[in-house]
Design an enzyme around this catalytic site. Structure first.
Site, short mmCIF file in Angstrom:
data_model
loop_
_atom_site.label_atom_id
_atom_site.label_comp_id
_atom_site.label_asym_id
_atom_site.label_seq_id
_atom_site.Cartn_x
_atom_site.Cartn_y
_atom_site.Cartn_z
N ASP A 92 0.86 -1.17 0.00
CA ASP A 92 0.00 0.00 0.00
C ASP A 92 0.90 1.23 0.00
OD1 ASP A 92 -2.12 1.70 0.14
OD2 ASP A 92 -2.81 1.10 2.11
N SER A 93 0.39 2.34 -0.50
CA SER A 93 1.24 3.51 -0.71
C SER A 93 1.39 4.39 0.51
CB SER A 93 0.64 4.37 -1.83
OG SER A 93 -0.60 4.92 -1.39
N GLY A 94 0.52 4.23 1.48
CA GLY A 94 0.47 5.15 2.60
C GLY A 94 -0.76 6.03 2.54
N GLY A 95 -1.59 5.85 1.50
CA GLY A 95 -2.81 6.63 1.37
C GLY A 95 -3.75 6.46 2.55
N CYS A 309 -10.85 -27.70 10.88
CA CYS A 309 -9.61 -27.00 10.54
C CYS A 309 -8.40 -27.91 10.75
CB CYS A 309 -9.48 -25.75 11.40
SG CYS A 309 -7.98 -24.79 11.08
N CYS A 314 -4.96 -26.06 15.54
CA CYS A 314 -6.07 -26.98 15.77
C CYS A 314 -5.60 -28.43 15.85
CB CYS A 314 -7.11 -26.83 14.66
SG CYS A 314 -8.05 -25.30 14.78
#
Length: 382
Positions: A92-95, A309, A314
């Site tokens: 992610d860009s930091g937006g 699971c 588990c």
């Protein structure tokens, strides 16, 4: 990057696809564990790869820029080598930090000026700077600088914000095309569709970004406080404008049932801190509902956490033991719970894919949501 659409569900917009990157294949629908600072909290890379079977993880440009810093990452040969992770990485860009750290930043036409939440030092993120940092990180998929609007948000603010995100996207693409990968693999750039809760702005944002012919497209600015049904409606609306031949990513969503509903509406990729954050607070997602592992009724419950699971947790430990670890404040509790929750999320999207491929997704989705949204009543701790 290669994208192959393999199957569309006949009764909904759900789809199964395959994304091929230089670091491996991603089978969609997919959930990306969040490794903000080059680590998925409380889970080591071996278990993340072999037990949880993560195909791609998400890290954050803002946080990695502040520490360990671009210089260290470059000297290490990029984030993959730095953290010893061989599979794809999305950054992610930091937006989102523009949104979440609003008290520490100042929005400008050429980028975002912010003060570090670590030491108060001043920095400027421009679209060009964000691409430069992500070149150094070496992520397989890079996200552009954008603004994630808050909720509620008036129309004028959302309009101006969406226009700014579109202008930044042009600069992001230009910076991307005028630079090269620093390592021996290709990188790819997605776009982020914004517009708050306003459909005309969502449509305009999508139109602006599609003109740039990016490698994939994300839906941003949701799961920030708006009603769940509003989020579903906007996802369904927005995917109608997203290309069928490219990945579709819904950012920061969400609960297991949110993910299934978004898959139903045509989304391929997801990320969220919820599985690990909830795990650290003793809340476990299971195929039969959510469990609070501090619940006193588990003190002498030596059954498996989730009989359906096969994760490391588990297969080796009981509810009673995990409850004991949480009550005693043992660090191992955080690891075991995080392993289970991430495994559950990956299991969920893998099952969704199977049912899309055999065209039984809609019926399976309804049954699964009914099971996983069951909540066990909490009993006070002893």
């Amino acid at each position: 990057m290669k994208f192959e659409l393999l199957k569309k569900n006949s009764a909904s917009k759900a789809r199964a696809a395959r994304i091929t990157t230089d670091h491996g294949i991603i089978e969609t629908p997919i959930f990306m564990p969040v490794g903000t600072q080059g680590t998925v909290k409380a889970v080591n890379q071996k278990l993340l790869l072999e037990d949880i079977k993560a195909q791609i993880i998400l890290s954050n440009t803002y946080h990695l820029y502040l520490r360990p810093g671009p210089e260290t990452l470059y000297k290490a040969g990029g984030l993959h080598k730095f953290m010893n992770w061989s599979k794809p990485i999305l950054t992610d860009s930091g937006g989102y930090q523009v949104f979440s750290l609003s008290e520490l930043r100042k929005l400008k036409t050429n980028g975002v000026e912010f003060r570090s939440h670590l030491d108060g030092s001043k920095h400027l993120f421009t679209p060009e700077k964000v691409i430069e940092i992500q070149r150094i990180i070496g992520s397989d998929i890079m996200m552009p600088l954008d603004e994630c609007t808050p909720f509620p948000c008036d129309y004028d603010y959302a309009f101006n914000s969406t226009e700014l995100t579109s202008k930044w996207a042009v600069l992001n693409k230009s910076a991307f095309e005028n630079s090269n990968s620093l390592y021996e693999f290709d990188q790819n750039l997605f776009g982020i569709i914004q517009g708050s809760v306003y459909k005309d702005l969502r449509e305009k944002s999508a139109e602006d970004l599609l003109k740039l012919d990016l490698d994939g497209y994300a839906i941003g600015g949701l799961a920030v406080g708006e009603p769940t049904e509003t989020m579903y409606d906007l996802v369904n609306f927005t995917t109608d404008f997203m290309p069928e031949n490219k990945p579709r990513y819904l950012m920061g969503v969400g609960r297991p049932e949110n993910i299934l509903e978004a898959i139903d509406r045509g989304v391929d990729m997801f990320d969220c801190v919820m599985p690990t954050r909830n795990a650290r607070n003793a809340n476990l997602f299971t195929s039969n509902g959510t469990l609070s592992m501090r619940n006193a009724k588990y003190k002498n419950d030596f059954s498996c956490i989730d009989e359906n699971c096969d994760c490391y947790t588990c297969c080796n430990f009981t509810k009673a033991y995990l409850r004991h670890l949480f009550i005693a404040g043992e660090i191992l509790a955080l690891e075991l719970a995080s392993i289970h929750n991430l495994h559950f999320y990956l299991w969920l999207v893998t099952e969704a894919r199977k049912h899309i491929l055999d065209d039984s997704f809609s019926k399976w989705k309804l049954e699964t949501i009914n099971n996983i949204t069951s909540i066990n009543k909490i009993t006070l701790e002893e």
